[in-house]
Design a protein around this motif. Structure first.
Motif, short mmCIF file in Angstrom:
data_model
loop_
_atom_site.label_atom_id
_atom_site.label_comp_id
_atom_site.label_asym_id
_atom_site.label_seq_id
_atom_site.Cartn_x
_atom_site.Cartn_y
_atom_site.Cartn_z
N TYR A 230 0.83 -1.21 0.00
CA TYR A 230 0.00 0.00 0.00
C TYR A 230 0.87 1.26 0.00
O TYR A 230 0.53 2.26 -0.63
CB TYR A 230 -0.93 0.00 1.21
N GLY A 234 0.91 4.19 -2.64
CA GLY A 234 0.80 5.59 -2.24
C GLY A 234 1.85 6.46 -2.89
O GLY A 234 1.56 7.59 -3.33
N ARG A 244 -5.26 12.54 -3.34
CA ARG A 244 -6.29 11.88 -2.53
C ARG A 244 -6.03 10.37 -2.46
O ARG A 244 -6.08 9.76 -1.39
CB ARG A 244 -7.67 12.15 -3.11
N GLY A 245 -5.76 9.78 -3.62
CA GLY A 245 -5.46 8.35 -3.65
C GLY A 245 -4.20 8.02 -2.87
O GLY A 245 -4.11 6.98 -2.20
N ARG A 247 -3.01 9.70 -0.24
CA ARG A 247 -3.31 9.78 1.19
C ARG A 247 -4.04 8.52 1.67
O ARG A 247 -3.71 7.96 2.73
CB ARG A 247 -4.15 11.02 1.48
N GLU A 248 -5.00 8.06 0.89
CA GLU A 248 -5.76 6.86 1.28
C GLU A 248 -4.85 5.64 1.36
O GLU A 248 -4.97 4.83 2.29
CB GLU A 248 -6.89 6.63 0.28
N ALA A 249 -3.95 5.51 0.40
CA ALA A 249 -3.06 4.34 0.40
C ALA A 249 -2.10 4.38 1.58
O ALA A 249 -1.88 3.36 2.25
CB ALA A 249 -2.28 4.29 -0.92
N GLU A 251 -2.56 5.95 4.42
CA GLU A 251 -3.33 5.75 5.64
C GLU A 251 -3.64 4.27 5.84
O GLU A 251 -3.63 3.76 6.97
CB GLU A 251 -4.61 6.58 5.60
N HIS A 252 -3.94 3.57 4.74
CA HIS A 252 -4.19 2.13 4.83
C HIS A 252 -2.93 1.41 5.29
O HIS A 252 -3.00 0.51 6.14
CB HIS A 252 -4.65 1.58 3.47
N ARG A 255 -2.52 1.94 8.96
CA ARG A 255 -3.43 1.12 9.78
C ARG A 255 -2.91 -0.32 9.89
O ARG A 255 -3.06 -0.96 10.94
CB ARG A 255 -4.84 1.13 9.17
N ALA A 267 1.28 10.11 4.59
CA ALA A 267 -0.15 10.44 4.47
C ALA A 267 -0.38 11.92 4.73
O ALA A 267 -1.20 12.57 4.04
CB ALA A 267 -0.95 9.59 5.45
#
Length: 369
Positions: A230, A234, A244-245, A247-249, A251-252, A255, A267
């Motif tokens: 991920y 990112g 946006r994509g 940041r999401e990657a 953040e995943h 996690r 992120a």
């Protein structure tokens, strides 16, 4: 023995005597053949022992010692191509390509389609900085005759050879040729995680970020719980300007591995770039001006602490910050962005904080696309 047999036959020949002499001769020949076969088996056993010891030493990084054992194994059993290939590997590891070449030429003289010999000859040509011949030998290896083994099916050998060629092309920055090989590897990547793991970075090296992103998504299907996959996605999204994509990657990834602070930091960089992105569609004029002003302010602040930037460039940017601009003026936004770009192109990354430098780099790269 034959002359003695003829002489005895001529002077003392009787049917019984001839039978007995023949039996003795056959027995002696059989003994001689048995002893020769026994000696050959012993030599081959010794050669195999030397070869196995040589492989162990080579894996330990002791190439010079391995060469002597491989050489002895090859001398004792010259018909064994595995021993010849092992000796070539040892010479290559010890950076003696000319000696490896000599042995490989013998193998290729016997069989020019020997894929494994061609692959090693490609490495020789690469070591000797002969890219034209290296490329040729790599393709001969890919399309040559592979000898199947239990541990490596032929299809996997071909794929491994093409992957090695791709890595070699990437190292030489031959992006067009690299992309051609990667497209041929795509099919294998759909079923082979080892191939899929290597394609994204190579696509990025070739400059095809769209396929790099697609390759990472293929890899996610194999490794849905791997935070590094991920994070790799990112970074590609960040390079593509899809903040946006990105940041999401990231953040995943964070996690999945909360202890890896770098993922959360990336992120945050992607999030700041998203908030400042002046190229976003349907952006109101006032918002674009606010973003361009913030970007210019970051660039000026970094440049004021950096003596290598031309003072006139910094002063021009600072003047824009203190000047008045209509809130809906697109021209004012563009002027500020151009000034920020002028400063950025002269600004060493060390002059800005690491996070500011990363944010500015991402935005400037997207503006240049």
């Amino acid at each position: 023995m034959i002359r003695l047999f003829r002489w005895v036959s001529a002077h003392f020949a009787t049917p019984r005597l001839l039978i007995e002499i023949t039996a003795i001769a056959v027995a002696l020949y059989g003994v001689d053949q048995f002893l020769a076969s026994l000696e050959t088996r012993e030599l081959r056993t010794e050669a195999r022992h030397d070869f196995d010891r040589g492989e162990s030493l080579l894996q330990q990084g002791r190439a010079a010692e391995a060469i002597e054992l491989f050489r002895h194994a090859h001398v004792e059993d010259r018909d064994n191509r595995t021993f010849a290939l092992g000796l070539a590997d040892a010479y290559l590891t010890d950076h003696q390509p000319e000696r490896a070449q000599s042995g490989l030429e013998e193998l290729l003289a016997a069989d020019s389609n020997d894929a494994e010999a061609n692959l090693r000859m490609a490495r020789v040509m690469s070591e000797e900085d002969d890219p034209t011949r290296a490329d040729s030998y790599y393709h001969r290896a890919i399309y040559g005759v592979w000898h199947p083994t239990q541990s490596a099916p032929i299809a996997r050998d071909r794929t491994a050879a093409r992957m090695e060629l791709a890595a070699w092309l990437a190292g030489r920055h031959q992006n067009r040729e690299l992309l051609s090989e990667l497209l041929l590897l795509d099919q294998s990547a759909r079923t082979d995680p080892a191939v899929a793991a290597q394609l994204p970075a190579l696509y990025a090296e070739a400059g095809d970020l769209n396929r790099a992103e697609s390759s990472y998504r293929t890899l996610i299907r194999f490794n849905p719980s791997d935070p590094k996959v991920y994070a790799g996605l990112g970074q590609i999204e960040l390079d593509r300007g899809n903040f946006r994509g990105a940041r999401e990657a990231f953040e995943h990834a964070s996690r999945l591995d909360p202890d890896q602070g770098e993922f959360q930091q990336k992120a945050q960089i992607a999030g700041r770039a998203l908030d400042l992105d002046p190229t976003s569609r349907h952006l109101a004029g006032s918002d674009k001006l606010a973003r361009s002003t913030a970007i210019l302010n970051m660039a000026v602040a970094a440049a004021q602490n950096c003596p290598s930037v031309e003072p006139e460039v910094v002063q021009a940017g600072a003047a824009l910050l203190h000047g008045h601009a209509p809130s809906e003026s697109n021209d004012a936004s563009e002027v500020r962005l151009q000034s920020a770009e002028d400063i950025w192109h002269e600004l060493p990354p060390s002059c800005a904080s690491p996070e500011d430098a990363a944010v500015l780099s991402a935005i400037m790269h997207k503006m240049d696309q």
